[in-house]
Design a protein around this motif. Structure first.
Motif, PDB file in Angstrom:
ATOM      1  N   SER A 259       9.034   2.738   7.793  1.00 16.64           N
ATOM      2  CA  SER A 259       7.988   2.299   7.058  1.00 16.64           C
ATOM      3  C   SER A 259       6.805   2.583   7.974  1.00 16.64           C
ATOM      4  CB  SER A 259       8.167   0.808   6.893  1.00 16.64           C
ATOM      5  OG  SER A 259       8.236   0.079   7.822  1.00 16.64           O
ATOM      6  N   GLY A 260       7.056   2.797   9.172  1.00 15.60           N
ATOM      7  CA  GLY A 260       5.807   2.815  10.274  1.00 15.60           C
ATOM      8  C   GLY A 260       5.307   1.573  10.867  1.00 15.60           C
ATOM      9  N   MET A 261       5.869   0.304  10.074  1.00  9.77           N
ATOM     10  CA  MET A 261       5.565  -0.748  10.737  1.00  9.77           C
ATOM     11  C   MET A 261       5.899  -1.215  12.000  1.00  9.77           C
ATOM     12  SD  MET A 261       5.783  -3.236   7.376  1.00  9.77           S
ATOM     13  CE  MET A 261       4.650  -3.006   5.880  1.00  9.77           C
TER      14      MET A 261
ATOM     15  N   GLN B  91      -0.193  -6.611   6.748  1.00 12.01           N
ATOM     16  CA  GLN B  91      -1.090  -6.678   5.981  1.00 12.01           C
ATOM     17  C   GLN B  91      -2.011  -5.564   6.014  1.00 12.01           C
ATOM     18  OE1 GLN B  91      -2.700 -10.352   7.638  1.00 12.01           O
ATOM     19  NE2 GLN B  91      -1.166 -11.610   6.845  1.00 12.01           N
ATOM     20  N   THR B  92      -2.443  -4.681   6.978  1.00 10.82           N
ATOM     21  CA  THR B  92      -3.381  -3.746   7.136  1.00 10.82           C
ATOM     22  C   THR B  92      -2.599  -2.798   6.155  1.00 10.82           C
ATOM     23  OG1 THR B  92      -4.156  -4.204   9.080  1.00 10.82           O
ATOM     24  CG2 THR B  92      -4.523  -2.147   8.416  1.00 10.82           C
ATOM     25  N   ARG B  93      -1.346  -2.327   6.696  1.00 11.38           N
ATOM     26  CA  ARG B  93      -0.709  -1.423   5.738  1.00 11.38           C
ATOM     27  C   ARG B  93      -0.459  -1.616   4.413  1.00 11.38           C
ATOM     28  NH1 ARG B  93       2.088   2.875   8.013  1.00 11.38           N
ATOM     29  NH2 ARG B  93       1.602   2.988  10.323  1.00 11.38           N
ATOM     30  N   SER B  94      -0.157  -2.904   3.757  1.00 10.79           N
ATOM     31  CA  SER B  94      -0.159  -3.157   2.513  1.00 10.79           C
ATOM     32  C   SER B  94      -1.389  -2.761   1.747  1.00 10.79           C
ATOM     33  CB  SER B  94       0.391  -4.677   2.279  1.00 10.79           C
ATOM     34  OG  SER B  94       1.771  -4.822   2.821  1.00 10.79           O
TER      35      SER B  94
ATOM     36  N   SER C 167      -4.711   2.931  -1.853  1.00 12.77           N
ATOM     37  CA  SER C 167      -4.270   4.398  -2.114  1.00 12.77           C
ATOM     38  C   SER C 167      -3.826   4.380  -3.771  1.00 12.77           C
ATOM     39  CB  SER C 167      -3.216   5.097  -1.311  1.00 12.77           C
ATOM     40  OG  SER C 167      -2.721   6.118  -1.656  1.00 12.77           O
ATOM     41  N   ARG C 168      -2.967   3.498  -4.211  1.00 13.03           N
ATOM     42  CA  ARG C 168      -2.502   3.403  -5.524  1.00 13.03           C
ATOM     43  C   ARG C 168      -3.531   3.368  -6.496  1.00 13.03           C
ATOM     44  NH1 ARG C 168       1.779   0.235  -3.094  1.00 13.03           N
ATOM     45  NH2 ARG C 168       0.615  -1.637  -3.849  1.00 13.03           N
ATOM     46  N   ARG C 169      -4.591   2.441  -6.288  1.00 12.41           N
ATOM     47  CA  ARG C 169      -5.571   2.137  -7.028  1.00 12.41           C
ATOM     48  C   ARG C 169      -6.611   3.478  -7.371  1.00 12.41           C
ATOM     49  NH1 ARG C 169      -7.693  -3.912  -5.358  1.00 12.41           N
ATOM     50  NH2 ARG C 169      -6.050  -5.028  -6.503  1.00 12.41           N
TER      51      ARG C 169
END
Length: 305
Positions: free
Chosen positions: A104-106, A292-295, A301-303
């Protein structure tokens, strides 16, 4: 003998005058005189010779001055070390993680930022099956866990926070018959050889299959790591339900397909509820910030698409 006695003594030794020492210490002269007298009574003899101009150190005073400066310096160092520890600047953080945390990169982003902010803190990481993380946290073997299994409800010693969520996809060999489909119905997988992680509780794919199909699906293979799962799938020995983040892994012969009604896999951040280590608290806070930043970025991006 208290530290304040030593501070008063050093101030008087360095100024050689009760009035000047009292002014430096921001106390009244009689109070300083009383403290020096108490100190001399405790060591059993005079530390100063009184003169008309002020005071001079005795031989015993010279010895005490050297030791007092050393003691005060060590006390200052100890205080600074404690403060740095509380701020997370020093100390140790031991992180246990499931493979999804890396994909996930987190975890990697949290490690990168933590090293930049707290370069003197030590960090140790180890891959750990999700079903073993709760016990490791309780026993103090690790401090933070990135996992997929929620701790037992009655275990109030631990804190659990969801920091990520990914749809499930099916991993299979490129020449598998199902690879011809753009989307694979979940019910079709009931007839396939299933590759699962070693722990039932830690394998979101197996859990989803059983829950949605309503049958006791048993895996043909159980392996201990994400790479092992994908290696068997790429070899054509079966298929595996994995989080979409796993698509970041590109192996020869492997392909991924979306799955209808497959649910999702979450990533959890586990920690002790009563954590007192400044370094661990700082890492936990930073890990939440990264999530939180990644979410937020993923939602944007989805929007936009």
């Amino acid at each position: 003998m208290e530290l304040r006695h030593l501070r008063y003594f050093v101030a008087l030794a360095e100024t050689g005058h009760f009035g000047q020492a009292a002014q430096r210490l921001n106390i009244v002269q009689p109070a300083l005189s009383m403290q020096i007298r108490d100190l001399e009574e405790e060591v059993g003899g005079p530390l100063f010779t009184r003169t008309r101009q002020g005071v001079l150190l005795t031989a015993a005073g010279e010895v005490l001055l050297t030791e007092a400066r050393r003691t005060l310096a060590q006390a200052e160092h100890a205080r600074d070390a404690a403060r740095r520890s509380l701020r997370g600047e020093i100390g140790r953080v031991r992180v246990g993680f499931a493979g999804n945390a890396v994909l996930s990169g987190m975890l990697t982003e949290a490690l990168r930022q933590f090293r930049a902010r707290f370069p003197h803190a030590q960090v140790a990481v180890q891959e750990m099956p999700p079903n073993l993380q709760e016990d490791a946290l309780v026993k103090g073997e690790i401090d933070i866990a990135y996992g997929t299994v929620e701790p037992l409800a009655e275990n109030r010693a631990l804190r659990c926070e969801r920091i990520g969520n990914w749809p499930m996809v099916v991993a299979m060999a490129q020449d598998h018959p199902l690879a011809k489909r753009a989307r694979v119905p979940l019910k079709v997988l009931a007839n396939e050889q299933i590759i699962a992680f070693s722990s039932d509780d830690g394998d979101a794919g197996l859990v989803h299959l059983r829950a949605h199909l309503g049958i006791a699906v048993e895996p043909a293979f159980r392996v201990s790591s994400t790479l092992s799962v994908l290696a068997l799938a790429a070899a054509g020995l079966g298929v595996a339900l994995v989080p979409r983040s796993v698509e970041e892994i590109v192996l020869p012969g492997i392909t991924y397909r979306n799955v209808s009604d497959a649910g999702s896999a979450g990533l959890l951040l586990l920690s002790r509820a009563d954590e007192s280590s400044g370094a661990v608290v700082a890492f936990h806070t930073l890990a939440l910030e990264v999530a939180q930043t990644r979410s937020a970025a993923a939602l944007k991006s989805r929007r936009s698409t």
